[in-house]
Design a protein around this motif. Structure first.
Motif, short mmCIF file in Angstrom:
data_model
loop_
_atom_site.label_atom_id
_atom_site.label_comp_id
_atom_site.label_asym_id
_atom_site.label_seq_id
_atom_site.Cartn_x
_atom_site.Cartn_y
_atom_site.Cartn_z
N ARG A 267 0.85 -1.20 0.00
CA ARG A 267 0.00 0.00 0.00
C ARG A 267 0.88 1.24 0.00
N SER A 268 0.47 2.24 -0.76
CA SER A 268 1.26 3.47 -0.86
C SER A 268 1.18 4.26 0.45
N PHE A 269 2.15 5.16 0.65
CA PHE A 269 2.14 6.00 1.85
C PHE A 269 0.89 6.88 1.87
N LYS A 270 0.51 7.40 0.72
CA LYS A 270 -0.67 8.28 0.67
C LYS A 270 -1.93 7.50 1.02
N GLU A 271 -2.06 6.28 0.54
CA GLU A 271 -3.23 5.46 0.83
C GLU A 271 -3.32 5.16 2.32
N ARG A 272 -2.20 4.81 2.92
CA ARG A 272 -2.19 4.50 4.35
C ARG A 272 -2.45 5.76 5.18
N TYR A 273 -1.93 6.89 4.74
CA TYR A 273 -2.15 8.16 5.44
C TYR A 273 -3.64 8.52 5.42
N SER A 274 -4.27 8.39 4.25
CA SER A 274 -5.69 8.73 4.11
C SER A 274 -6.57 7.84 4.99
N ALA A 275 -6.11 6.59 5.21
CA ALA A 275 -6.91 5.67 6.02
C ALA A 275 -6.82 5.96 7.51
N ALA A 276 -5.91 6.87 7.91
CA ALA A 276 -5.70 7.14 9.33
C ALA A 276 -6.56 8.27 9.86
N TYR A 277 -7.39 8.86 9.02
CA TYR A 277 -8.28 9.92 9.49
C TYR A 277 -9.58 9.86 8.71
N ARG A 278 -10.58 10.53 9.23
CA ARG A 278 -11.84 10.68 8.51
C ARG A 278 -12.52 11.96 8.97
N TRP A 279 -13.23 12.60 8.06
CA TRP A 279 -13.96 13.81 8.38
C TRP A 279 -15.21 13.47 9.18
N ALA A 280 -15.52 14.31 10.14
CA ALA A 280 -16.75 14.17 10.91
C ALA A 280 -17.78 15.16 10.38
N TYR A 281 -19.00 15.10 10.90
CA TYR A 281 -20.04 16.00 10.45
C TYR A 281 -19.72 17.44 10.85
N THR A 282 -20.00 18.37 9.95
CA THR A 282 -19.72 19.79 10.17
C THR A 282 -21.02 20.54 10.40
N PRO A 283 -21.26 21.07 11.61
CA PRO A 283 -22.46 21.90 11.84
C PRO A 283 -22.25 23.30 11.26
N ILE A 284 -23.34 23.88 10.77
CA ILE A 284 -23.30 25.19 10.12
C ILE A 284 -24.44 26.04 10.65
N VAL A 285 -24.13 27.27 11.03
CA VAL A 285 -25.14 28.24 11.42
C VAL A 285 -24.80 29.54 10.71
N GLY A 286 -25.79 30.18 10.10
CA GLY A 286 -25.52 31.41 9.37
C GLY A 286 -26.68 32.37 9.36
N VAL A 287 -26.36 33.64 9.15
CA VAL A 287 -27.38 34.67 9.00
C VAL A 287 -26.94 35.57 7.84
N ARG A 288 -27.91 36.04 7.07
CA ARG A 288 -27.60 36.86 5.89
C ARG A 288 -28.67 37.93 5.73
N HIS A 289 -28.21 39.10 5.27
CA HIS A 289 -29.12 40.21 5.00
C HIS A 289 -28.89 40.70 3.58
N ASP A 290 -29.94 40.70 2.77
CA ASP A 290 -29.89 41.21 1.39
C ASP A 290 -30.68 42.51 1.30
N ARG A 291 -30.15 43.44 0.54
CA ARG A 291 -30.85 44.70 0.34
C ARG A 291 -30.67 45.12 -1.12
N SER A 292 -31.76 45.55 -1.73
CA SER A 292 -31.71 45.97 -3.12
C SER A 292 -32.63 47.16 -3.35
N ARG A 293 -32.26 47.99 -4.31
CA ARG A 293 -33.07 49.16 -4.67
C ARG A 293 -33.51 49.01 -6.12
N HIS A 294 -34.78 49.37 -6.38
CA HIS A 294 -35.34 49.22 -7.71
C HIS A 294 -36.03 50.52 -8.13
N LYS A 295 -35.86 50.82 -9.37
CA LYS A 295 -36.50 52.00 -9.93
C LYS A 295 -37.65 51.54 -10.83
#
Length: 507
Positions: free
Chosen positions: A324-352
């Protein structure tokens, strides 16, 4: 892009060699652990999910011209703010969205957003450290001297590298030519053959020997000699066409031997060609070069195992470090967990707005401001799927519907017709709750699902956009969308352009 696109790095200290010599082995290991925590929070390590901190893109279509620019700021490891503007430059002055149910603020707009995302990774530090130590030893460095990152580790195993050094025989290719030569014209056309040239070198040679007397002349005598010994024109033509079949050429009604005199295969027997192609006939120089390369690979494998190299050219075994390659073995030594996300956004526009009154008298233009507040709570899966719930509260202004109005022409009996907007704009207050699921399925393909409930209109709808059109920045910004609105009881399938795919919002 967010920070620098450093690649998918999980947990390895980016230390310069000059700095490492002054640090203890334990200090290097601690730096490894600290870096794991830091980079796990960095979205740039998953570049297809990262929001650019500075970005500009433009879309130009037949009926739509838009440009978007945005800039972001980091606040600590998890919080990113963003300020952006989208300009719309087309005849209608509206930025067409996927469907009108979700279209809260059409046209040019300015927005600000604040997002919190906690990137998490679960890593086995001892395994990461072991892979990095072995990769460093393989090239003759110490663990502290080697800058170990997933992007710098080899993706080819020692077993695969050794296999590439094996000498390939040309016997199967020559077998195919020989099979066409000894077969009849009909057999060649039908793909029939008495030899199976897909087998190993030794099996092919054994099959040819088993043909015995039927191919004795072809094997031992060259075409030039056989042609010169032929006693009739028909026999000469048969020999000539046999040679042409072996070269993949169609038969001919006449043969000019002088035109073939300079071709090497015309002067060589099949036996000579098979002998030259076998591994046994490979020159000693090629063998020495191959063995030297194999010995160097084995030396690296031995050093990675902690063994002093002996110069051997054969080191294959069933160990993980070899297969097994070094990169393959390295990738097998970790895994991503779930990422929680919280956000707020404000949009403003002017129309003629331009319009006429009930008696079709042009009125002074009216400028109004629309605004939208949006809140988001969601989660990003390790596989790159965003699942979120959005709530939006908006107050916007909409123009009256365009109507066709016909008026008499002065001093004539004729009339003229044109589009008119009768009456000023109307204010619309909206509240919407939306469930969204989005995922990029491949580099050039993404899909989304939106379920929307409009509380003011007492309506609901869904949209399924499929993205496959690329923009100049390499992202996805167009495709086909299927939608439904309950208040209109209407299904739509349409093409959209300029609506960029973004896992953190695509308005």
């Amino acid at each position: 892009m967010t920070r620098l696109v450093l690649g998918l790095i999980v947990g390895i200290a980016a230390l310069m060699p000059s700095q490492v010599h002054a640090q203890s082995y334990e200090a290097v290991k601690q730096k490894l652990r600290d870096e794991t925590v830091r980079v796990a929070r960095d979205p740039s390590f998953r570049t297809r999910l990262a929001v650019p901190l500075v970005d500009f893109n433009a879309e130009v279509a037949k009926d739509k011209k838009t440009a978007t620019a945005k800039v972001g700021f980091d606040f600590g490891d998890n919080v990113v703010s963003e300020i952006g503007v989208t300009g719309v430059f087309d005849e209608s002055g509206d930025r067409s969205a996927l469907t009108s149910l979700r279209d809260l603020t059409p046209g040019s707009e300015l927005w600000v957003a604040l997002n919190w995302r906690r990137y998490r990774v679960k890593a086995v530090h001892s395994q990461l450290e072991q892979v990095c130590r072995e990769a460093a030893w393989a090239i003759g460095k110490s663990f502290g001297e080697f800058i170990c990152r997933e992007t710098t580790l080899s993706s080819t195993s020692f077993a695969a590298r050794l296999q590439k050094q094996e000498i390939e025989s040309n016997v199967p290719l020559i077998c195919t030519d020989f099979s066409r030569a000894v077969g009849t014209a009909i057999e060649v056309v039908r793909g029939q053959s008495s030899l199976d040239c897909r087998r190993s070198e030794s099996e092919i040679l054994q099959s040819i020997r088993s043909l015995g007397e039927t191919v004795k002349d072809q094997l031992s005598t060259s075409y030039a000699v056989r042609y010169a010994a032929a006693t009739s024109e028909a026999e000469k033509l048969t020999i000539c066409n046999e040679y042409r079949r072996s070269e993949g050429l169609p038969p001919t009604r006449s043969c000019d031997a002088t035109a073939l005199a300079d071709q090497p295969n015309w002067k060589r027997s099949w036996q000579a060609r098979f002998d030259a192609a076998t591994v046994a006939e490979v020159t000693n120089r090629v063998r020495l070069e191959r063995n030297a390369q194999m010995a160097e690979i084995c030396a690296e494998a031995d050093r990675a195992r902690g063994i002093t190299p002996t110069g051997r050219a054969e080191c294959a075994d069933q160990s993980e470090i070899f297969n097994r390659s070094f990169k393959e073995r390295y990738s097998a030594a970790y895994r991503w967990a779930y990422t929680p996300i919280v956000g707020v956004r404000h949009d403003r526009s002017r129309h003629k707005f331009e319009f006429v009154n009930a008696i079709l008298t042009p009125q002074a233009s009216q400028t109004e401001t629309s605004r939208v507040w949006t809140g988001t709570v969601g989660i990003l899966t390790p596989g790159g799927t965003l699942m979120a719930v959005n709530y939006a509260n908006s107050s916007s202004w909409k123009a009256q519907s365009m109507k066709i109005v016909c008026e008499p022409l002065a001093n004539t009996n004729a009339t003229t017709c044109g589009d008119r907007i009768i009456g000023g704009p109307q204010r619309e207050d909206r509240q919407q709750t939306e469930v969204e699921i989005k995922r990029r399925l491949a580099g050039t393909f993404a899909v989304g699902l939106y379920l929307t409930r409009d509380h003011e209109l007492n309506a609901w709808g869904f949209e399924v956009p499929i993205y496959f059109v690329k923009n100049d920045m390499g992202g996805l910004s167009g495709g086909i969308v299927t939608s439904y609105r309950s208040d209109m009881r209407r299904y739509d399938v349409s093409v959209f352009i300029g609506q960029a795919f973004d896992l953190y919002g695509d308005r």
